[in-house]
Design a protein around this motif. Structure first.
Motif, PDB file in Angstrom:
ATOM      1  N   UNK A  15       0.878  -1.173   0.000  1.00 23.94           N
ATOM      2  CA  UNK A  15       0.000   0.000   0.000  1.00 23.94           C
ATOM      3  C   UNK A  15       0.912   1.218   0.000  1.00 23.94           C
ATOM      4  N   UNK A  16       0.722   2.108  -0.981  1.00 23.29           N
ATOM      5  CA  UNK A  16       1.579   3.292  -1.101  1.00 23.29           C
ATOM      6  C   UNK A  16       3.059   2.938  -0.904  1.00 23.29           C
TER       7      UNK A  16
ATOM      8  N   UNK B 130      -3.672   4.328   8.970  1.00 23.51           N
ATOM      9  CA  UNK B 130      -2.282   4.062   9.351  1.00 23.51           C
ATOM     10  C   UNK B 130      -1.898   2.674   8.864  1.00 23.51           C
ATOM     11  N   UNK B 131      -0.788   2.594   8.133  1.00 23.14           N
ATOM     12  CA  UNK B 131      -0.279   1.288   7.720  1.00 23.14           C
ATOM     13  C   UNK B 131       1.035   1.061   8.455  1.00 23.14           C
ATOM     14  N   UNK B 132       1.051   0.057   9.304  1.00 20.27           N
ATOM     15  CA  UNK B 132       2.179  -0.182  10.207  1.00 20.27           C
ATOM     16  C   UNK B 132       2.603   1.119  10.891  1.00 20.27           C
ATOM     17  N   UNK B 133       1.595   1.863  11.325  1.00 22.94           N
ATOM     18  CA  UNK B 133       1.846   3.078  12.096  1.00 22.94           C
ATOM     19  C   UNK B 133       2.124   4.317  11.257  1.00 22.94           C
ATOM     20  N   UNK B 134       2.296   4.159   9.942  1.00 25.06           N
ATOM     21  CA  UNK B 134       2.613   5.314   9.104  1.00 25.06           C
ATOM     22  C   UNK B 134       1.328   5.883   8.492  1.00 25.06           C
ATOM     23  N   UNK B 135       1.044   7.179   8.736  1.00 29.04           N
ATOM     24  CA  UNK B 135      -0.185   7.784   8.196  1.00 29.04           C
ATOM     25  C   UNK B 135      -0.194   7.765   6.671  1.00 29.04           C
ATOM     26  N   UNK B 136      -1.340   7.481   6.085  1.00 35.00           N
ATOM     27  CA  UNK B 136      -1.470   7.395   4.629  1.00 35.00           C
ATOM     28  C   UNK B 136      -2.568   8.359   4.184  1.00 35.00           C
ATOM     29  N   UNK B 137      -2.346   8.978   3.022  1.00 32.93           N
ATOM     30  CA  UNK B 137      -3.373   9.867   2.493  1.00 32.93           C
ATOM     31  C   UNK B 137      -3.782   9.387   1.113  1.00 32.93           C
ATOM     32  N   UNK B 138      -5.035   9.639   0.715  1.00 37.72           N
ATOM     33  CA  UNK B 138      -5.434   9.295  -0.642  1.00 37.72           C
ATOM     34  C   UNK B 138      -4.738  10.200  -1.652  1.00 37.72           C
ATOM     35  N   UNK B 139      -4.566   9.815  -2.900  1.00 38.97           N
ATOM     36  CA  UNK B 139      -4.989   8.523  -3.440  1.00 38.97           C
ATOM     37  C   UNK B 139      -4.107   7.388  -2.933  1.00 38.97           C
ATOM     38  N   UNK B 140      -4.759   6.248  -2.620  1.00 39.74           N
ATOM     39  CA  UNK B 140      -4.010   5.068  -2.196  1.00 39.74           C
ATOM     40  C   UNK B 140      -3.643   4.266  -3.430  1.00 39.74           C
ATOM     41  N   UNK B 141      -2.370   3.929  -3.517  1.00 40.79           N
ATOM     42  CA  UNK B 141      -1.923   3.096  -4.624  1.00 40.79           C
ATOM     43  C   UNK B 141      -1.585   1.729  -4.045  1.00 40.79           C
ATOM     44  N   UNK B 142      -2.394   0.744  -4.392  1.00 39.21           N
ATOM     45  CA  UNK B 142      -2.191  -0.601  -3.864  1.00 39.21           C
ATOM     46  C   UNK B 142      -1.658  -1.469  -4.998  1.00 39.21           C
TER      47      UNK B 142
END
Lengths: 225, 248
Positions: free
Chosen positions: A137-138, A156-168
């Motif tokens: 993810x991102x 949060x992915x493994x504690x890291x904040x994520x913002x859109x757009x999400x690239x999976x």
């Protein structure tokens, strides 16, 4: 366009085909087999095809394991070193656990919408079900123990904040992945119908997913001898 | 290792339908000239045929799984034999063991929690609007497993299925399929990790609010218990990963 709609779409996705048969099935799980008899022909064929694929995969891996074990025996008989075999087995495992970066064909899914953690968990489940072999993810590698959570509405992915757009990104057979992820009734199809949610899926011939930054450790779990 | 990709399900679902349609079409054409008879191909016969097929395939699956388990154990023994008393090789073998643990290929035990989930035992009111609210769905299992990982779980299983990075949880009709094994409620989720935090997360995580409201409003059964010792089995199915290569 509301979150409620998105959530509703998740609900819809869950067991789309349940319907009327369910009423009679509540508390009547005598056996799984009798359940299968109550499914629609389409649902039964999904189950049968899944089992056939799975058994074929098991047969292939059995053949590989037999060959590997024979190699170990031969080398040990010759008195030569098993170093090459050990390194090759270790490398295969490290690709699986996220300890090394991996390369291969796959798909890139872009979602321009502030997904909640439950949505992302559902998406990762959907991608695994589409037979993805590795996911990020991102550009953050997702492994079995990865945490997908939220705080104050921020993903949060493994504690890291994520913002859109999400690239999976998902590695695997790109045709299989495209077909399964685009299928009617699939999560991404449903999301794409929601106003304000932009979903895009594209096949790729060559993707590289990073290794995980920190290998998880075991503090509580011990091997059963 | 060789891997087998699951074939695109949606296509494969369509194909039998198409074939079925063609066969029915053909039969109708053939029969149009014949005297009308009351041949009513029973739905039940078709159903019991595919039930038999599923039973056979599941039996085959169990036997293949035990072959896989036996061969993996055998490989472990050969690896130990190959590395005994050889400094640098022993180091590689230790790494293989560690990676096997992460990959879910070895059984683990430790403190943790056991969560049981079951469909509602309440009798369904005749005016029930949404029957789905009375049973355990894939989404609740997916979210629960997610919450347990988020809380530092080190290994998780659902019934006898180890959750690996390729595990998906999905419903086909009323049947839940995990690791391509057919499961039915009740679901027993075992997680190894800090028992108090895991228990608290399973009860209070906002992500699980929907699950707990189903318990209060519709009688879906949830039980969360701390345990001094939880055993999580090894993954017993095939590992399908033949499209990727390690890229150091």
């Amino acid at each position: 366009m509301t979150r409620a709609m998105l959530r509703q779409s998740l609900l819809t996705l869950m067991c789309v085909a349940i319907g009327f048969a369910l009423v009679t099935q509540l508390r009547t799980y005598q056996s799984i087999t009798s359940d299968v008899g109550n499914l629609s022909p389409e649902e039964r064929s999904v189950i049968i095809i899944g089992l056939i694929d799975r058994n074929a995969a098991a047969e292939r891996e059995i053949a590989v394991l037999q060959a590997q074990n024979a190699d170990y025996r031969r080398t040990q008989l010759n008195g030569t070193s098993n170093l090459d075999q050990l390194v090759s087995d270790l490398t295969a495992l490290r690709a699986q656990t996220g300890a090394v970066q991996v390369r291969g064909p796959g798909v890139v899914i872009t979602i321009d919408y502030a997904l909640r953690a439950a949505d992302m968990l559902a998406l990762i489940n959907e991608i695994r079900n589409a037979s993805a072999e590795a996911i990020a993810i991102n550009n953050q590698r997702i492994i079995v123990r990865s945490s997908i959570d939220e705080q104050n509405g921020i993903l949060l992915v493994d504690g890291v904040p994520q913002a859109p757009p999400y690239v999976v990104t998902a590695l695997g057979n790109s045709t299989t992945l495209m077909g399964a992820l685009n299928r009617i009734g699939g999560l991404l199809r449903i999301w794409n119908e929601i106003e304000g949610v932009a979903v895009n899926i594209e096949p790729r011939d060559d993707l590289t997913l990073p290794r995980i930054s920190t290998m998880p450790t075991f503090r509580y779990a011990q091997p059963i001898p | 290792m060789q891997r087998l990709a699951l074939v695109n399900r949606s296509w494969l679902t369509t194909i039998p339908l198409l074939l079925g349609g063609i066969v029915v079409g053909l039969l109708m054409t053939l029969r149009s000239g014949a005297a009308p008879q009351t041949i009513n191909p029973s739905r039940n016969t078709a159903a019991s045929l595919s039930v038999t097929r599923v039973t056979e395939l599941r039996a085959r699956q169990q036997s293949l799984n035990s072959d896989l388990t036996r061969l993996r154990e055998e490989q472990g023994v050969l690896q130990r034999k190959a590395t005994e008393n050889q400094g640098n090789l022993e180091e590689i073998r230790t790494q293989i063991d560690a990676q096997n643990q992460l990959a879910g290929l070895s059984a683990l035990r430790g403190p943790g929690v056991v969560v049981t989930l079951d469909d509602s035992t309440s009798s369904l009111p005749s005016d029930a609007v949404d029957v789905n609210r009375y049973i355990v769905h894939q989404q609740q299992l997916v979210t629960l497993v997610g919450v347990l990982w988020n809380t530092g779980a080190e290994a998780i299983s659902i019934n006898e299925q180890r959750v690996t990075d390729q595990t998906s949880i999905y419903c086909v009709g009323s049947t839940i399929i995990i690791n391509q094994e057919l499961l039915a409620p009740p679901f027993t989720i075992r997680a190894i990790g800090d028992p108090a935090s895991l228990e608290s997360a399973a009860i209070t995580s906002p992500l699980l609010a929907d699950l707990w409201s189903r318990q209060r409003e519709y009688g879906v059964v949830i039980n969360v218990k701390q345990k001094n010792q939880v055993q999580v089995p090894a993954y017993t199915g095939p590992v399908t990963r033949r499209h990727l290569v390690a890229a150091p």
